[in-house]
Write a protein that holds these residues in place. Structure first.
Motif, PDB file in Angstrom:
ATOM      1  N   UNK A 141     -30.348  39.903 -39.042  1.00 21.06           N
ATOM      2  CA  UNK A 141     -29.469  40.401 -40.109  1.00 21.06           C
ATOM      3  C   UNK A 141     -29.542  41.921 -40.222  1.00 21.06           C
ATOM      4  N   UNK A 142     -30.730  42.475 -40.001  1.00 21.34           N
ATOM      5  CA  UNK A 142     -30.902  43.939 -40.056  1.00 21.34           C
ATOM      6  C   UNK A 142     -30.197  44.581 -38.867  1.00 21.34           C
ATOM      7  N   UNK A 143     -30.356  43.947 -37.694  1.00 23.63           N
ATOM      8  CA  UNK A 143     -29.688  44.489 -36.494  1.00 23.63           C
ATOM      9  C   UNK A 143     -28.174  44.485 -36.727  1.00 23.63           C
ATOM     10  N   UNK A 144     -27.682  43.362 -37.262  1.00 25.11           N
ATOM     11  CA  UNK A 144     -26.236  43.227 -37.475  1.00 25.11           C
ATOM     12  C   UNK A 144     -25.731  44.228 -38.525  1.00 25.11           C
ATOM     13  N   UNK A 145     -26.373  44.209 -39.701  1.00 22.14           N
ATOM     14  CA  UNK A 145     -25.843  45.006 -40.819  1.00 22.14           C
ATOM     15  C   UNK A 145     -26.147  46.498 -40.686  1.00 22.14           C
ATOM     16  N   UNK A 146     -27.410  46.825 -40.370  1.00 24.89           N
ATOM     17  CA  UNK A 146     -27.808  48.239 -40.386  1.00 24.89           C
ATOM     18  C   UNK A 146     -27.558  48.930 -39.048  1.00 24.89           C
ATOM     19  N   UNK A 147     -27.427  48.125 -37.980  1.00 24.36           N
ATOM     20  CA  UNK A 147     -27.151  48.730 -36.675  1.00 24.36           C
ATOM     21  C   UNK A 147     -25.686  48.648 -36.315  1.00 24.36           C
ATOM     22  N   UNK A 207     -26.943  38.763 -29.740  1.00 31.93           N
ATOM     23  CA  UNK A 207     -27.469  38.501 -31.087  1.00 31.93           C
ATOM     24  C   UNK A 207     -27.136  37.100 -31.603  1.00 31.93           C
ATOM     25  N   UNK A 208     -26.032  36.538 -31.088  1.00 32.35           N
ATOM     26  CA  UNK A 208     -25.513  35.285 -31.661  1.00 32.35           C
ATOM     27  C   UNK A 208     -26.566  34.167 -31.764  1.00 32.35           C
ATOM     28  N   UNK A 209     -27.302  33.855 -30.666  1.00 30.71           N
ATOM     29  CA  UNK A 209     -28.282  32.765 -30.789  1.00 30.71           C
ATOM     30  C   UNK A 209     -29.315  33.039 -31.880  1.00 30.71           C
ATOM     31  N   UNK A 210     -29.751  34.305 -31.978  1.00 33.80           N
ATOM     32  CA  UNK A 210     -30.756  34.648 -32.995  1.00 33.80           C
ATOM     33  C   UNK A 210     -30.155  34.546 -34.396  1.00 33.80           C
ATOM     34  N   UNK A 211     -28.882  34.928 -34.524  1.00 30.41           N
ATOM     35  CA  UNK A 211     -28.213  34.836 -35.834  1.00 30.41           C
ATOM     36  C   UNK A 211     -28.080  33.380 -36.250  1.00 30.41           C
ATOM     37  N   UNK A 212     -27.704  32.529 -35.286  1.00 34.83           N
ATOM     38  CA  UNK A 212     -27.544  31.104 -35.609  1.00 34.83           C
ATOM     39  C   UNK A 212     -28.884  30.503 -36.037  1.00 34.83           C
ATOM     40  N   UNK A 213     -29.921  30.893 -35.294  1.00 30.37           N
ATOM     41  CA  UNK A 213     -31.265  30.394 -35.615  1.00 30.37           C
ATOM     42  C   UNK A 213     -31.671  30.830 -37.033  1.00 30.37           C
ATOM     43  N   UNK A 214     -31.284  32.064 -37.388  1.00 31.73           N
ATOM     44  CA  UNK A 214     -31.641  32.591 -38.709  1.00 31.73           C
ATOM     45  C   UNK A 214     -30.662  32.134 -39.793  1.00 31.73           C
ATOM     46  N   UNK A 215     -29.646  31.366 -39.388  1.00 32.07           N
ATOM     47  CA  UNK A 215     -28.681  30.832 -40.363  1.00 32.07           C
ATOM     48  C   UNK A 215     -27.747  31.876 -40.940  1.00 32.07           C
TER      49      UNK A 215
END
Ligand code: B1M
Length: 210
Positions: free
Chosen positions: A34-40, A76-84
């Motif tokens: 979420x940090x990678x997605x939002x802040x990066x 990032x997608x697999x990690x995002x899915x894992x993190x919900x």
């Protein structure tokens, strides 16, 4: 150690390889997806949007940044899915019936994706029924229409009416060179944006995530 600030900067430069590499490194370093997605990534695309709006950068630079973003999202997608982590909302986006112009519509789609939305692009020359069907199928929060011709703009009214008649609750958002806020008011569309960056702000406002 990858930091999200460098990721943002690489995205703004459109350096796809570096963006992918920094995303991979950030995951290895344990930075939350979420940090990678939002802040990066999203913060980088927000800056692209602001610069585009201010005419500091031009049409070709947006797809370059978007391509870099897509590369990173693949990692990032697999990690995002894992993190919900879910997208902000789904937007069905298309160019209105009779209209084949798609450059602006595609920029809007890229910026919306960069802004955290799931975008279902239904293409060009899209009939009101196709918009309705796609919004139902995708449970869309927003039905977004682009028109570049004064002769095709009136079909936007048909979509607004068809969605209401079908009981679809998606908010409607319109844009394109001949479209104005007063036209949106006239046809009862929920939102209007003058450009791709404005479309992200408006979409966030429509789902109350501004
Ligand atoms: Co066409 N065309 N075109 N064209 N074309 C225009 C739009 C025109 C203004 C040119 C002119 O006469 N000066 C004119 C429209 C006149 C009018 O109705 N007022 C016109 C015409 C007449 C036509 C044809 C009828 C020509 C003919 O065949 N006689 C024909 C129609 C075909 C059809 O659609 N049925 C036609 C065809 C074409 C091409 C196929 C050759 C090509 C399109 C290629 C493509 O898109 N894949 C084309 C192009 C390229 C243009 C111009 C030159 C450029 C449009 C463009 O891509 N701009 C255009 C003249 C011009 O605008 N200078 C013109 C760049 C793009 C980034 O901007 O699309 O405005 P724009 O998108 C912006 C914003 O408007 C906004 O955000 C974007 C990014 O900031 N935005 C939204 C767009 N959608 C949004 C949705 C939103 C929010 C914001 O929320 C949902």
């Amino acid at each position: 150690m990858a930091d999200v600030q460098s990721l943002s900067e690489a995205l703004i430069k459109g350096d796809r390889n570096k963006v992918i590499q920094l995303t991979q490194q950030a995951l290895v370093d344990g930075v939350p997806p979420g940090t990678i997605l939002n802040d990066g990534l999203i913060s980088g695309m927000n800056i692209i949007g602001k610069r585009f709006k201010a005419n500091d950068i031009y049409v070709p630079e947006v797809p370059i940044a978007a391509r870099a973003m897509h590369g990173a999202l693949g990692v990032l997608k697999p990690a995002m899915e894992k993190a919900g982590i879910q997208p902000l909302a789904t937007v069905v986006l298309g160019t209105i019936k009779g209209d084949l112009h798609d450059i602006g519509k595609n920029l809007v789609g890229m910026m919306l994706t960069g802004g955290g939305f799931k975008v279902v692009d239904v293409g060009i020359d899209v009939s009101p029924q196709k918009f309705v069907d796609a919004c139902k199928k995708e449970n869309a929060a927003i039905c977004a229409m682009s028109a570049l011709l004064t002769t095709t703009m009136p079909h936007m009214t048909e979509v607004v009416k068809a969605l209401r008649a079908a009981g679809v609750n998606a908010k409607t958002m319109i844009g394109g060179a001949p479209v104005t806020q007063s036209y949106a008011d006239e046809i009862g569309a929920d939102g209007y944006a003058a450009d791709a960056a404005g479309a992200v702000d408006k979409a966030r406002e429509l789902i109350n995530a501004a």
